[in-house]
Design a protein around this motif. Structure first.
Motif, PDB file in Angstrom:
ATOM      1  N   ASP A 105       5.975   4.755  -0.325  1.00  0.00           N
ATOM      2  CA  ASP A 105       6.066   6.129   0.158  1.00  0.00           C
ATOM      3  C   ASP A 105       4.910   6.932  -0.434  1.00  0.00           C
ATOM      4  OD1 ASP A 105       6.701   8.786   0.707  1.00  0.00           O
ATOM      5  OD2 ASP A 105       8.857   8.446   0.452  1.00  0.00           O
ATOM      6  N   LEU A 106       3.911   7.185   0.402  1.00  0.00           N
ATOM      7  CA  LEU A 106       2.749   7.931  -0.067  1.00  0.00           C
ATOM      8  C   LEU A 106       3.077   9.395  -0.329  1.00  0.00           C
ATOM      9  CD1 LEU A 106       0.026   6.471   2.300  1.00  0.00           C
ATOM     10  CD2 LEU A 106       0.277   6.030  -0.144  1.00  0.00           C
ATOM     11  N   THR A 107       4.013   9.926   0.417  1.00  0.00           N
ATOM     12  CA  THR A 107       4.375  11.329   0.256  1.00  0.00           C
ATOM     13  C   THR A 107       4.931  11.596  -1.144  1.00  0.00           C
ATOM     14  OG1 THR A 107       4.843  11.471   2.612  1.00  0.00           O
ATOM     15  CG2 THR A 107       5.716  13.228   1.231  1.00  0.00           C
ATOM     16  N   THR A 108       5.845  10.729  -1.587  1.00  0.00           N
ATOM     17  CA  THR A 108       6.455  10.920  -2.907  1.00  0.00           C
ATOM     18  C   THR A 108       5.774  10.085  -3.988  1.00  0.00           C
ATOM     19  OG1 THR A 108       8.076   9.162  -2.517  1.00  0.00           O
ATOM     20  CG2 THR A 108       8.697  11.421  -1.890  1.00  0.00           C
ATOM     21  N   ARG A 109       4.817   9.252  -3.574  1.00  0.00           N
ATOM     22  CA  ARG A 109       4.106   8.352  -4.495  1.00  0.00           C
ATOM     23  C   ARG A 109       5.092   7.435  -5.230  1.00  0.00           C
ATOM     24  NH1 ARG A 109       0.948  13.445  -5.435  1.00  0.00           N
ATOM     25  NH2 ARG A 109      -1.076  13.081  -4.521  1.00  0.00           N
ATOM     26  N   GLU A 110       5.913   6.770  -4.425  1.00  0.00           N
ATOM     27  CA  GLU A 110       6.908   5.834  -4.963  1.00  0.00           C
ATOM     28  C   GLU A 110       6.895   4.536  -4.176  1.00  0.00           C
ATOM     29  OE1 GLU A 110      10.665   8.343  -6.702  1.00  0.00           O
ATOM     30  OE2 GLU A 110      10.726   7.709  -4.621  1.00  0.00           O
ATOM     31  N   VAL A 111       7.215   3.450  -4.874  1.00  0.00           N
ATOM     32  CA  VAL A 111       7.488   2.159  -4.247  1.00  0.00           C
ATOM     33  C   VAL A 111       8.970   1.915  -4.440  1.00  0.00           C
ATOM     34  CG1 VAL A 111       7.039  -0.319  -4.314  1.00  0.00           C
ATOM     35  CG2 VAL A 111       5.173   1.289  -4.764  1.00  0.00           C
TER      36      VAL A 111
ATOM     37  N   GLY B 139      14.878  -3.098  -3.302  1.00  0.00           N
ATOM     38  CA  GLY B 139      16.094  -3.580  -3.948  1.00  0.00           C
ATOM     39  C   GLY B 139      16.868  -2.510  -4.691  1.00  0.00           C
ATOM     40  N   GLY B 140      16.886  -1.296  -4.171  1.00  0.00           N
ATOM     41  CA  GLY B 140      17.629  -0.219  -4.810  1.00  0.00           C
ATOM     42  C   GLY B 140      16.940   0.386  -6.023  1.00  0.00           C
ATOM     43  N   ARG B 141      15.752  -0.044  -6.297  1.00  0.00           N
ATOM     44  CA  ARG B 141      14.988   0.502  -7.424  1.00  0.00           C
ATOM     45  C   ARG B 141      13.751   1.219  -6.890  1.00  0.00           C
ATOM     46  NH1 ARG B 141      13.831  -4.010 -11.636  1.00  0.00           N
ATOM     47  NH2 ARG B 141      13.225  -2.178 -12.842  1.00  0.00           N
ATOM     48  N   SER B 142      13.183   2.070  -7.724  1.00  0.00           N
ATOM     49  CA  SER B 142      11.950   2.749  -7.316  1.00  0.00           C
ATOM     50  C   SER B 142      11.017   2.882  -8.514  1.00  0.00           C
ATOM     51  CB  SER B 142      12.248   4.128  -6.729  1.00  0.00           C
ATOM     52  OG  SER B 142      12.791   4.982  -7.702  1.00  0.00           O
ATOM     53  N   TRP B 143       9.736   2.874  -8.192  1.00  0.00           N
ATOM     54  CA  TRP B 143       8.688   2.991  -9.205  1.00  0.00           C
ATOM     55  C   TRP B 143       7.689   4.027  -8.716  1.00  0.00           C
ATOM     56  CZ3 TRP B 143      10.638  -1.443  -7.191  1.00  0.00           C
ATOM     57  CH2 TRP B 143      11.289  -2.313  -8.068  1.00  0.00           C
ATOM     58  N   ALA B 144       7.337   4.939  -9.596  1.00  0.00           N
ATOM     59  CA  ALA B 144       6.316   5.931  -9.281  1.00  0.00           C
ATOM     60  C   ALA B 144       4.942   5.297  -9.505  1.00  0.00           C
ATOM     61  CB  ALA B 144       6.481   7.157 -10.167  1.00  0.00           C
TER      62      ALA B 144
END
Length: 69
Positions: free
Chosen positions: A4-10, A13-18
């Motif tokens: 997600d380029l808008t929020t700068r997140e990957v 599997g239910g997890r996210s990384w900035a």
């Protein structure tokens, strides 16, 4: 996996990384612009510059490559 380029997140599997990404690179990716596309956004300015150069230095417009046949 979602990037997600808008929020700068990957997200996966239910997890996210900035992740860090400068504003200019983010804008280019969101707009789908490579170096050529970025240059083409300046077409009007390029054409105006070429016209000014042709008017102010007309002798350059007649230059030819002596190697060309």
């Amino acid at each position: 996996m979602t990037v997600d380029l808008t929020t700068r997140e990957v997200r996966a599997g239910g997890r996210s990384w900035a992740f860090d990404l400068d504003d200019f690179s983010r804008w280019r990716l969101l707009e789908g612009l490579d170096d050529i596309g970025l240059t083409l956004k300046q077409t009007d300015e390029i054409v105006a510059f070429e016209k000014r150069m042709a008017a102010s230095q007309p002798w350059l417009q007649e230059a030819r490559d002596s190697r060309a046949r």
